[in-house]
Design a protein around this motif. Structure first.
Motif, PDB file in Angstrom:
ATOM      1  N   ARG A  55     -22.932  14.090  40.419  1.00 34.40           N
ATOM      2  CA  ARG A  55     -23.538  15.087  39.520  1.00 34.40           C
ATOM      3  C   ARG A  55     -23.242  14.770  38.065  1.00 34.40           C
ATOM      4  O   ARG A  55     -24.053  15.084  37.185  1.00 34.40           O
ATOM      5  CB  ARG A  55     -23.052  16.487  39.891  1.00 34.40           C
ATOM      6  CG  ARG A  55     -23.608  16.979  41.228  1.00 34.40           C
ATOM      7  CD  ARG A  55     -23.304  18.438  41.453  1.00 34.40           C
ATOM      8  NE  ARG A  55     -21.898  18.688  41.672  1.00 34.40           N
ATOM      9  CZ  ARG A  55     -21.294  18.686  42.858  1.00 34.40           C
ATOM     10  NH1 ARG A  55     -21.993  18.417  43.949  1.00 34.40           N
ATOM     11  NH2 ARG A  55     -20.014  18.941  42.970  1.00 34.40           N
ATOM     12  N   ARG A  56     -22.078  14.155  37.791  1.00 35.60           N
ATOM     13  CA  ARG A  56     -21.760  13.783  36.409  1.00 35.60           C
ATOM     14  C   ARG A  56     -22.764  12.759  35.870  1.00 35.60           C
ATOM     15  O   ARG A  56     -22.910  12.604  34.669  1.00 35.60           O
ATOM     16  CB  ARG A  56     -20.360  13.190  36.329  1.00 35.60           C
ATOM     17  CG  ARG A  56     -19.238  14.167  36.570  1.00 35.60           C
ATOM     18  CD  ARG A  56     -19.010  15.109  35.395  1.00 35.60           C
ATOM     19  NE  ARG A  56     -17.864  15.953  35.665  1.00 35.60           N
ATOM     20  CZ  ARG A  56     -16.630  15.698  35.260  1.00 35.60           C
ATOM     21  NH1 ARG A  56     -16.393  14.603  34.550  1.00 35.60           N
ATOM     22  NH2 ARG A  56     -15.635  16.507  35.555  1.00 35.60           N
ATOM     23  N   GLN A  57     -23.426  12.029  36.770  1.00 37.89           N
ATOM     24  CA  GLN A  57     -24.351  10.977  36.361  1.00 37.89           C
ATOM     25  C   GLN A  57     -25.808  11.375  36.593  1.00 37.89           C
ATOM     26  O   GLN A  57     -26.705  10.545  36.472  1.00 37.89           O
ATOM     27  CB  GLN A  57     -24.024   9.690  37.129  1.00 37.89           C
ATOM     28  CG  GLN A  57     -22.615   9.201  36.873  1.00 37.89           C
ATOM     29  CD  GLN A  57     -22.253   7.980  37.668  1.00 37.89           C
ATOM     30  OE1 GLN A  57     -22.794   6.902  37.426  1.00 37.89           O
ATOM     31  NE2 GLN A  57     -21.351   8.118  38.627  1.00 37.89           N
ATOM     32  N   ALA A  58     -26.030  12.643  36.910  1.00 34.11           N
ATOM     33  CA  ALA A  58     -27.392  13.129  37.144  1.00 34.11           C
ATOM     34  C   ALA A  58     -28.066  13.469  35.823  1.00 34.11           C
ATOM     35  O   ALA A  58     -27.391  13.772  34.826  1.00 34.11           O
ATOM     36  CB  ALA A  58     -27.354  14.363  38.043  1.00 34.11           C
TER      37      ALA A  58
ATOM     38  N   GLY B  25     -45.690  11.242  28.279  1.00 29.41           N
ATOM     39  CA  GLY B  25     -45.902  11.969  29.520  1.00 29.41           C
ATOM     40  C   GLY B  25     -44.765  11.667  30.470  1.00 29.41           C
ATOM     41  O   GLY B  25     -43.678  11.258  30.063  1.00 29.41           O
ATOM     42  N   VAL B  26     -45.016  11.878  31.773  1.00 26.44           N
ATOM     43  CA  VAL B  26     -43.988  11.627  32.786  1.00 26.44           C
ATOM     44  C   VAL B  26     -44.567  10.781  33.910  1.00 26.44           C
ATOM     45  O   VAL B  26     -45.776  10.783  34.165  1.00 26.44           O
ATOM     46  CB  VAL B  26     -43.404  12.931  33.368  1.00 26.44           C
ATOM     47  CG1 VAL B  26     -42.718  13.749  32.288  1.00 26.44           C
ATOM     48  CG2 VAL B  26     -44.474  13.754  34.078  1.00 26.44           C
ATOM     49  N   VAL B  27     -43.667  10.070  34.586  1.00 28.60           N
ATOM     50  CA  VAL B  27     -44.003   9.352  35.805  1.00 28.60           C
ATOM     51  C   VAL B  27     -43.033   9.832  36.881  1.00 28.60           C
ATOM     52  O   VAL B  27     -41.868  10.119  36.582  1.00 28.60           O
ATOM     53  CB  VAL B  27     -43.922   7.819  35.613  1.00 28.60           C
ATOM     54  CG1 VAL B  27     -42.533   7.364  35.235  1.00 28.60           C
ATOM     55  CG2 VAL B  27     -44.405   7.088  36.862  1.00 28.60           C
ATOM     56  N   LEU B  28     -43.500   9.969  38.115  1.00 33.93           N
ATOM     57  CA  LEU B  28     -42.619  10.404  39.194  1.00 33.93           C
ATOM     58  C   LEU B  28     -43.097   9.843  40.524  1.00 33.93           C
ATOM     59  O   LEU B  28     -44.282   9.522  40.694  1.00 33.93           O
ATOM     60  CB  LEU B  28     -42.539  11.931  39.288  1.00 33.93           C
ATOM     61  CG  LEU B  28     -43.758  12.707  39.780  1.00 33.93           C
ATOM     62  CD1 LEU B  28     -43.323  14.010  40.435  1.00 33.93           C
ATOM     63  CD2 LEU B  28     -44.715  12.996  38.632  1.00 33.93           C
TER      64      LEU B  28
ATOM     65  N   PRO C 298     -43.791   6.533  29.778  1.00 32.00           N
ATOM     66  CA  PRO C 298     -43.555   7.904  30.246  1.00 32.00           C
ATOM     67  C   PRO C 298     -42.122   8.074  30.728  1.00 32.00           C
ATOM     68  O   PRO C 298     -41.487   7.136  31.214  1.00 32.00           O
ATOM     69  CB  PRO C 298     -44.542   8.058  31.404  1.00 32.00           C
ATOM     70  CG  PRO C 298     -44.752   6.678  31.915  1.00 32.00           C
ATOM     71  CD  PRO C 298     -44.700   5.802  30.683  1.00 32.00           C
ATOM     72  N   MET C 299     -41.589   9.260  30.590  1.00 36.50           N
ATOM     73  CA  MET C 299     -40.253   9.567  31.082  1.00 36.50           C
ATOM     74  C   MET C 299     -40.283   9.696  32.605  1.00 36.50           C
ATOM     75  O   MET C 299     -41.196  10.306  33.167  1.00 36.50           O
ATOM     76  CB  MET C 299     -39.764  10.880  30.481  1.00 36.50           C
ATOM     77  CG  MET C 299     -38.345  11.268  30.884  1.00 36.50           C
ATOM     78  SD  MET C 299     -37.976  13.001  30.523  1.00 36.50           S
ATOM     79  CE  MET C 299     -38.875  13.827  31.842  1.00 36.50           C
ATOM     80  N   LEU C 300     -39.266   9.156  33.267  1.00 32.43           N
ATOM     81  CA  LEU C 300     -39.164   9.307  34.713  1.00 32.43           C
ATOM     82  C   LEU C 300     -38.650  10.706  35.032  1.00 32.43           C
ATOM     83  O   LEU C 300     -37.567  11.106  34.600  1.00 32.43           O
ATOM     84  CB  LEU C 300     -38.236   8.247  35.310  1.00 32.43           C
ATOM     85  CG  LEU C 300     -37.927   8.368  36.800  1.00 32.43           C
ATOM     86  CD1 LEU C 300     -39.194   8.473  37.641  1.00 32.43           C
ATOM     87  CD2 LEU C 300     -37.066   7.197  37.263  1.00 32.43           C
ATOM     88  N   LEU C 301     -39.430  11.444  35.792  1.00 30.70           N
ATOM     89  CA  LEU C 301     -39.077  12.797  36.213  1.00 30.70           C
ATOM     90  C   LEU C 301     -38.397  12.726  37.577  1.00 30.70           C
ATOM     91  O   LEU C 301     -38.967  12.217  38.540  1.00 30.70           O
ATOM     92  CB  LEU C 301     -40.328  13.670  36.282  1.00 30.70           C
ATOM     93  CG  LEU C 301     -40.129  15.150  36.632  1.00 30.70           C
ATOM     94  CD1 LEU C 301     -39.288  15.842  35.558  1.00 30.70           C
ATOM     95  CD2 LEU C 301     -41.475  15.844  36.773  1.00 30.70           C
ATOM     96  N   THR C 302     -37.182  13.217  37.652  1.00 33.75           N
ATOM     97  CA  THR C 302     -36.409  13.222  38.894  1.00 33.75           C
ATOM     98  C   THR C 302     -36.803  14.442  39.723  1.00 33.75           C
ATOM     99  O   THR C 302     -37.109  15.495  39.165  1.00 33.75           O
ATOM    100  CB  THR C 302     -34.913  13.253  38.574  1.00 33.75           C
ATOM    101  OG1 THR C 302     -34.640  12.282  37.567  1.00 33.75           O
ATOM    102  CG2 THR C 302     -34.071  12.966  39.783  1.00 33.75           C
TER     103      THR C 302
ATOM    104  N   TYR D 211     -35.055  13.706  33.465  1.00 37.11           N
ATOM    105  CA  TYR D 211     -35.037  15.162  33.512  1.00 37.11           C
ATOM    106  C   TYR D 211     -35.391  15.596  34.921  1.00 37.11           C
ATOM    107  O   TYR D 211     -36.101  14.883  35.646  1.00 37.11           O
ATOM    108  CB  TYR D 211     -36.056  15.752  32.528  1.00 37.11           C
ATOM    109  CG  TYR D 211     -35.781  17.175  32.099  1.00 37.11           C
ATOM    110  CD1 TYR D 211     -34.741  17.460  31.212  1.00 37.11           C
ATOM    111  CD2 TYR D 211     -36.550  18.236  32.558  1.00 37.11           C
ATOM    112  CE1 TYR D 211     -34.482  18.753  30.802  1.00 37.11           C
ATOM    113  CE2 TYR D 211     -36.302  19.538  32.144  1.00 37.11           C
ATOM    114  CZ  TYR D 211     -35.268  19.804  31.268  1.00 37.11           C
ATOM    115  OH  TYR D 211     -35.009  21.079  30.856  1.00 37.11           O
ATOM    116  N   SER D 212     -34.864  16.761  35.339  1.00 35.10           N
ATOM    117  CA  SER D 212     -35.127  17.280  36.679  1.00 35.10           C
ATOM    118  C   SER D 212     -35.458  18.761  36.601  1.00 35.10           C
ATOM    119  O   SER D 212     -34.604  19.567  36.225  1.00 35.10           O
ATOM    120  CB  SER D 212     -33.902  17.072  37.581  1.00 35.10           C
ATOM    121  OG  SER D 212     -34.077  17.716  38.822  1.00 35.10           O
ATOM    122  N   VAL D 213     -36.671  19.130  36.952  1.00 34.92           N
ATOM    123  CA  VAL D 213     -37.038  20.550  36.872  1.00 34.92           C
ATOM    124  C   VAL D 213     -36.454  21.354  38.033  1.00 34.92           C
ATOM    125  O   VAL D 213     -36.299  22.566  37.934  1.00 34.92           O
ATOM    126  CB  VAL D 213     -38.568  20.753  36.804  1.00 34.92           C
ATOM    127  CG1 VAL D 213     -39.124  20.218  35.511  1.00 34.92           C
ATOM    128  CG2 VAL D 213     -39.269  20.154  37.996  1.00 34.92           C
TER     129      VAL D 213
END
Length: 550
Positions: A521-524, A285-288, A391-395, A417-419
């Motif tokens: 942004r290169r590290q996002a 899942g995800v954590v944010l 869980p994956m960290l959601l940005t 990941y960033s939606v």
């Protein structure tokens, strides 16, 4: 030679690198297409699209060929023949091909001629261009098979028509982009007009890293009338019935599925992109961080709609600068979504860092350094939870912030990941209002509103100091996004925007911020591509860059 054909189109969501799984999905689609003469799959359906530098691995190409041969063997039994996409090694080159599989053998190969090398595409890096193709003969019918980019200019389809093609079947791997559905249709109509032939456009569905594929396949008759329109986003096997008449081949009209409107399409793109990224990378899942602001609220809503509330873990991390309003809004948002919310207060860590750094910071005023430490404490906390529990960290940052560097590297930029990565802040407001008024068709989350109205209407703030507002540091978002849209999406100069009446000093400042934030942004993390110029695959600027247009 036959005068009737039943052609099944398999709008599938292939997983890059899962060769056996993709072949299994093709065989499952073949079973659904009982009664069809031919089943067509999208571009590179055996390996997934885009495979990128995997194509440079001989073992990958060889494994793909094994799966094509396995699929060919399956056509020895009753059921439709197959037209499948794969990389194909031949005489020292690797081609992007469609293989006709019939009667237990590979009955024909056609190679992609026009390799795209712009925006998200760099196929010339890994594939050799095939010659201008002729038709594939199937049951005595000459099928023209232009592959994806081959239909975006007249040359390939004209060659196919001149060499006797009777109808055109175009397998695609065409990523979603706002407004692209109309562009695709217009391109297809142009090819129909030029050749006088009907055209079936088959696209893949599903997400692959930053790209999402919206499906939306269709069939045009030679009269330019729409015979079939498949849904956006869904896997589907659609049977189409064709008959040869005095004027050539004609497809019997079938179901026309309406496309999403703009905001529904944006939301579904984010939902599909996140769902497939999390599931294919096997995260539980995800954590944010849920701050009480609009960006984290919308990110949480997309996550719940994509994965279900039980796979979304929200964490509120208040500091002494966090308002009671934010605490209440975060709690209400989590309750409306039905997901878990925990609170981790960061003041003890802030005090510890103040103590650690006091000898070095002594005599200096508190400034952005201390603000960024707060953000990094939150990023560290969330990454700790991700590491401990999986869980994956959601940005949760948006494109406006990332454009001008209004984000903390190793802080709120941390994550997998960033939606919202390709959504400007003004679009975040519009999409949030849309989600509160609509339940997305693909959602497995709650119906009805998903965030308090106050989250949408209150002034945005990072709450890293007393009474902070985003507009203390940035122009109003309506103005900022107008400038950014010109500089980023349209690649216009600052002087062009000033000529339209925008303030010269403001435009120059935003252009400078845009360029100097390139290193961030290169590290996002990766995120869903929505528009025509996303940061990453579409827009590749140097970090060290002295050019300005102001």
């Amino acid at each position: 030679m036959t005068d009737r054909l039943t052609i099944a189109f398999a709008q599938l969501s292939a997983s890059v690198g899962d060769l056996a799984g993709n072949a299994d999905a093709i065989l499952a689609a073949r079973a659904k297409a009982a009664g069809a003469d031919l089943l067509v799959t999208p571009e590179l359906s055996v390996v997934g699209y885009p495979p990128e530098d995997l194509v440079l691995k001989p073992a990958f190409v060889a494994a793909a060929r094994q799966q094509v041969e396995r699929l060919a063997a399956a056509t020895a039994t009753s059921g439709p023949a197959l037209l499948v996409g794969a990389p194909w090694a031949e005489e020292g080159h690797v081609y992007n091909v469609m293989a006709m599989l019939d009667g237990g053998r590979i009955a024909g190969i056609t190679r992609k001629h026009d390799l795209p090398n712009y925006g998200t595409f760099d196929e010339k890096r890994v594939f050799a261009a095939g010659p201008l193709p002729g038709p594939l003969v199937f049951r005595g019918v000459r099928l023209g098979v232009p592959i994806c980019e081959d239909i975006w200019s007249p040359e390939v389809c004209e060659c196919l028509a001149e060499t006797g093609a009777e109808l055109l079947i175009a397998p695609n791997g065409s990523p979603f982009e706002l407004g692209k559905d109309d562009i695709r249709l217009n391109v297809a109509v142009a090819r129909v007009v030029e050749t006088g032939l009907p055209l079936a456009y088959l696209n893949r569905a599903g997400g692959q890293d930053e790209l999402v594929f919206d499906g939306a396949s269709f069939v045009l008759n030679a009269t330019r009338t729409l015979a079939h329109q498949l849904p956006m986003w869904d896997d589907e096997v659609r049977l189409t019935h064709w008959q040869r008449g005095p004027q050539g081949w004609h497809c019997t009209p079938g179901e026309i599925t309406a496309a999403d409107d703009e905001l529904a399409a944006i939301y579904h793109a984010m939902l599909v992109g996140l769902r497939d990224y999390v599931n294919r990378n096997r995260f539980p899942g995800v954590v944010l961080g849920l701050s009480g602001g609009i960006d984290s609220a919308l990110s949480a809503a997309v996550a719940v709609d994509a994965l279900g509330a039980d796979r979304v873990w929200c964490v509120m991390m208040p500091s002494p600068f966090t308002s009671n309003e934010s605490l209440d809004d975060a709690a209400q948002c989590a309750a409306m979504l039905g997901c878990r919310l925990d609170t981790v207060r960061i003041e003890p860590a802030m005090t510890a860092f103040d103590t650690m750094l006091a000898p070095l910071f002594d005599g200096r005023q508190r400034d952005i350094a201390e603000e960024n430490i707060q953000s990094r404490i939150r990023g560290l906390t969330l990454m700790g939870l991700s590491n401990k529990f999986g869980p994956m960290l959601l940005t949760t940052g948006n494109k406006s912030e990332m454009s001008v560097g209004y984000a903390t590297i190793y802080g709120d930029m941390a994550g997998g990941y960033s939606v919202l990565k390709d959504l400007y802040k003004t679009t975040v407001f519009r999409v949030s209002e849309w989600r509160n008024a609509n339940t997305p068709r693909l959602s497995i989350g709650p119906a009805g509103p998903v965030m308090p109205v106050r989250v949408i209407t209150k002034p945005p703030t990072a709450e890293l100091r007393e009474n902070q507002k985003d507009e203390d540091s940035l122009p109003p978002y309506d103005l900022l996004d107008r400038i950014l849209y010109g500089l980023v999406e349209q690649e216009r100069s600052a002087s062009d925007l000033v000529a339209e009446g925008l303030d010269a000093a403001t435009v120059a400042r935003i252009e400078r911020l845009l360029y100097i934030a390139e290193y961030k942004r290169r590290q996002a993390p990766p995120g869903v591509k929505i528009g025509r110029r996303n940061f990453g695959r579409d827009r590749r600027y140097p970090i060290s860059n002295a050019f300005r247009t102001a």
